[in-house]
Scaffold this motif. Structure first.
Motif, short mmCIF file in Angstrom:
data_model
loop_
_atom_site.label_atom_id
_atom_site.label_comp_id
_atom_site.label_asym_id
_atom_site.label_seq_id
_atom_site.Cartn_x
_atom_site.Cartn_y
_atom_site.Cartn_z
N LEU A 76 -37.73 28.86 47.63
CA LEU A 76 -36.39 28.26 47.62
C LEU A 76 -36.45 26.81 48.08
N ALA A 77 -37.25 26.56 49.12
CA ALA A 77 -37.36 25.19 49.63
C ALA A 77 -37.94 24.28 48.54
N ARG A 78 -38.95 24.79 47.83
CA ARG A 78 -39.56 24.04 46.73
C ARG A 78 -38.53 23.81 45.62
N GLY A 79 -37.77 24.84 45.30
CA GLY A 79 -36.77 24.75 44.24
C GLY A 79 -35.71 23.71 44.59
N LYS A 80 -35.29 23.71 45.84
CA LYS A 80 -34.27 22.75 46.27
C LYS A 80 -34.78 21.32 46.12
N VAL A 93 -26.17 17.12 43.82
CA VAL A 93 -26.95 17.99 44.70
C VAL A 93 -26.10 19.16 45.19
N ASP A 94 -24.76 19.04 45.03
CA ASP A 94 -23.89 20.16 45.40
C ASP A 94 -23.63 21.09 44.21
N GLY A 95 -24.24 20.78 43.04
CA GLY A 95 -24.10 21.66 41.88
C GLY A 95 -22.73 21.62 41.24
N LEU A 96 -21.90 20.67 41.62
CA LEU A 96 -20.53 20.63 41.08
C LEU A 96 -20.43 19.83 39.79
N GLY A 97 -21.53 19.23 39.34
CA GLY A 97 -21.50 18.46 38.11
C GLY A 97 -20.80 17.13 38.30
N LYS A 98 -20.77 16.32 37.22
CA LYS A 98 -20.06 15.04 37.28
C LYS A 98 -19.30 14.86 35.97
#
Lengths: 201, 266
Positions: A76-80, A93-98
């Motif tokens: 998970l740490a690697r994935g992040k 980085v919050d996954g909310l898109g733009k």
């Protein structure tokens, strides 16, 4: 009296002076040996002045080998880390898109699907054309951002995306990525939303 | 003095070299230190102290606590423990294999070898990294202190004499503000035969009035004030206790890795 004068050529009241004499060879050799041993000791234990290396660790390599590399937490740490490097610029980085750049990943039905096949294809082939995400249409294109990542790394990124921001879905394995790569073949074209929908979840 | 310039130059080089080594090099290496990530976590470390704890550092400094207490945990090495987390499909073979193997106090290579053997038999294993050293076996901490631990300390209260125990991890070890306050008022009331002097001037003995006082210490009879009186901590005492509770060097970092004990209990 005459004989004594011959033995002592300089007058006894003259100042003594130092003469040039060579350093004994053994002192020279011993110094060299000690310098060599010191250098070897430093090389093995000194860490080469690395700010991250503290005793009892002796080198950056040793410290590196002690970092946890296996287990779900490490993946998970690697994935992040990889997500923030490769995906976070557009998806946030919050996954909310733009808006007008990339659709959200948090809560997206593409991420929260039961199967991982569609999700795994997206970073491997890229996307083009219209795509509906959370009831909203996005007409954008995405490059094959994940095609260059190794299977395990891409699996770690996808696992991070699926488990973060309240998505709460199960992991993507390296085998899933491998299978998707094999299905796509050598020179992938970006897929459209309709093509994606035809594929099983 | 015909060689005055040469004397000046020699002194300049000697002092300049030590300044470079003792001041410049550390500033270049650690001067830009920032919060770092905790291993296997998205949290950062250390977190900025609260206001009362920041003021408490100055109380700690003013009362010379660093004369008897250090804030630096030493570590002499690491050992590895191999922990069996699953027996797999053939539990009998795995348990037979495991009973014949040494699983604790291994080196990295031994632990890798043992893990590989158990994994080959079908068992699931985890390797736990455990720091060792005199301070750690005394229970004063989990890992060694590193520069990051002191990021928000100014001035850093390293200390050099241990008349009392090390405090680098005191907030994790004794994280109870009431305990800390009682210990400051009457050390011997909680630690028998403690060599610590009482810091009673950080407290006020007041007559018990009409209004209740939630801060009043709950002291044993031997140390309690006369009947009708209560002991109330001053702001300084509360700040000092907050500072002590903020001393928690208990997270794994890249430069000081360890396997958190919480994971062991899972």
């Amino acid at each position: 009296m005459n004989d004594e004068k011959k033995i002592c050529p300089t007058p006894p009241d003259a100042e003594p002076t130092a003469t040039r004499s060579t350093v004994p060879m053994w002192i020279f050799s011993l110094t060299l040996v000690l310098v060599y041993l010191g250098a070897v000791y430093f090389d093995h234990h000194g860490g080469w002045f690395d700010a991250k290396v503290y005793g009892p660790y002796s080198s950056a390599d040793e410290l590196d080998s002690y970092q946890p590399k296996s287990g779900a937490a490490a993946a998970l740490a690697r994935g992040k880390q990889l997500f923030e490097m490769n995906c976070g610029i557009c998806h946030g980085v919050d996954g909310l898109g733009k808006p007008n750049i990339a659709p959200p990943l948090a809560g997206s039905e593409w991420v929260k699907a039961k199967g991982v096949q569609r999700l795994t294809h997206i970073p491997l082939t890229g996307l083009t054309g219209t795509l509906r995400v959370e009831g909203q249409s996005w007409n954008l294109s995405m490059a094959a951002m994940g095609a260059a990542l190794p299977d395990t790394d891409l699996a770690a990124v996808l696992t991070y995306i699926r488990s973060s921001w309240g998505n709460g879905m199960g992991p993507v394995t390296a085998d899933d990525v491998k299978a998707a790569r094999a299905a796509i073949g050598g020179h992938p074209q970006p897929m459209s939303g309709e093509q994606m929908m035809k594929m099983p979840e | 003095m015909k060689s005055g310039f040469r004397v000046f130059l020699a002194a300049f080089i000697a002092l300049g070299a030590s300044w470079c080594g003792l001041v410049l090099a550390p500033v270049l290496q650690l001067g830009t230190a920032k919060q770092t990530a905790i291993l296997n976590s998205s949290d950062t470390y250390p977190i900025q102290r609260t206001g009362d704890a920041t003021l408490g550092l100055q109380v700690y400094r003013a009362n010379g606590c660093a004369a008897c207490h250090t804030e630096q945990i030493q570590q002499s090495g690491v050992v590895f423990d191999v922990v069996l987390t699953g027996a797999g499909k053939n539990p009998v073979a795995v348990s037979n294999l495991v009973s014949g193997l040494k699983l604790t106090g291994l080196t990295k290579d031994e632990a890798d070898g043992t893990s590989a053997k158990i994994a080959a038999a079908g068992g699931k294993v985890e390797t736990h990294l455990i720091p060792t050293g005199a301070d750690i076996s005394r229970g004063w901490g989990i890992r060694r202190s590193v520069a990051t631990d002191y990021l928000y300390d100014y001035p850093v209260q390293l200390g050099s004499l241990r008349i009392g125990p090390d405090l680098a991890d005191i907030g994790a070890r004794l994280g109870n503000a009431d305990w800390q306050l009682q210990h400051l008022y009457a050390p011997q009331s909680v630690v028998k035969n403690s060599a610590m002097p009482p810091f009673r001037f950080l407290f006020q003995v007041e007559k018990i009035g009409d209004a209740p006082s939630p801060d009043a210490l709950n002291l044993p009879a031997e140390f309690a004030p006369p009947a009708g009186y209560k002991v109330v901590p001053t702001t300084d005492a509360k700040n000092l206790a907050a500072y002590l509770l903020s001393l928690r060097a208990d997270v794994p970092l890249y430069e000081a890795p360890f396997t958190p004990p919480v994971a062991e209990k899972k």
